[in-house]
Scaffold this active site. Structure first.
Site, PDB file in Angstrom:
ATOM      1  N   ALA A   1      -0.341  16.942  46.687  1.00 20.51           N
ATOM      2  CA  ALA A   1       1.019  16.878  46.141  1.00 20.51           C
ATOM      3  C   ALA A   1       1.971  16.345  47.202  1.00 20.51           C
ATOM      4  CB  ALA A   1       1.469  18.257  45.668  1.00 20.51           C
ATOM      5  N   ASP A   2       3.022  15.700  46.732  1.00 17.07           N
ATOM      6  CA  ASP A   2       4.073  15.240  47.629  1.00 17.07           C
ATOM      7  C   ASP A   2       5.399  15.309  46.885  1.00 17.07           C
ATOM      8  OD1 ASP A   2       4.535  13.917  50.363  1.00 17.07           O
ATOM      9  OD2 ASP A   2       5.737  12.703  48.982  1.00 17.07           O
ATOM     10  N   THR A   3       6.412  15.817  47.556  1.00 16.33           N
ATOM     11  CA  THR A   3       7.725  15.985  46.943  1.00 16.33           C
ATOM     12  C   THR A   3       8.756  15.159  47.688  1.00 16.33           C
ATOM     13  OG1 THR A   3       7.151  18.230  46.247  1.00 16.33           O
ATOM     14  CG2 THR A   3       9.495  17.681  46.302  1.00 16.33           C
TER      15      THR A   3
END
Length: 188
Positions: free
Chosen positions: A66-68
């Site tokens: 995941a990457d935000t």
């Protein structure tokens, strides 16, 4: 075996609310990315993280990457490099609506299940003294957009539209996708 390809304590904490057993193996994939579109940027980094750990484990696990990113006016605000950069980011967000986008990639039995979740966040007007006081807490330095909604940075938020957990960095859509893939997300 389920693996979270992240060192983020926030992602670990959210996943642990739904999945009892998983391993944490942070990805060593490069986070350098020239893609300007926030959604595509977050998706690309999530894929890289998941693929790197999946390959390292010999393709024998289900891996979540995941990457935000925080964006305003189409411009991505990453993690601040220093206090002055954190100040500029928070000043930019003050009194304005911005987007928090989390890209995710789950590699399960060799197939990639990827997506992106976007949440709108509106900040209150912030005065400079309040911004500097927050920066002195140290909280903004390891967070995209220089704030954490789950901590003291939540004070700045006037409203959100969408998934709160997405703003923290791990949208509930990931948990739902794990359920669809056959993981038991409600047993404790």
């Amino acid at each position: 075996m389920l693996v979270l390809a992240s060192a983020s304590p926030r992602r670990r904490e959210i996943l642990s609310r739904f999945i009892r057993e998983f391993q944490i193996i942070p990805s060593s994939a490069s986070e350098e990315c020239s893609i300007a579109d926030p959604r595509e940027h977050a998706l690309e980094l999530a894929r890289r993280k998941a693929r790197e750990v999946y390959e390292r484990l010999g393709k024998k696990a289900t891996v979540i990457g995941a990457d935000t990113v925080v964006s305003i006016g189409g411009k991505i605000l990453g993690k601040p490099g220093n206090e002055e950069e954190a100040f500029r980011m928070l000043k930019t967000l003050s009194g304005r609506m911005h987007l928090v986008t989390t890209g995710y990639c789950i590699i399960h039995r060799g197939e990639e299940h990827c997506g992106a979740v976007v949440t709108e966040v509106k900040f209150r007007e912030l005065d400079e003294d309040l911004i500097w006081a927050y920066i002195r807490t140290g909280e903004p330095m390891d967070k995209a957009g220089a704030y954490g909604i789950q901590g003291k940075g939540g004070l700045f938020v006037e409203w959100i539209r969408g998934d709160y957990y997405n703003v923290v960095g791990f949208p509930i859509e990931i948990i739902w996708k794990l359920k669809e893939l056959g993981f038991d997300v409600l047993s404790r």
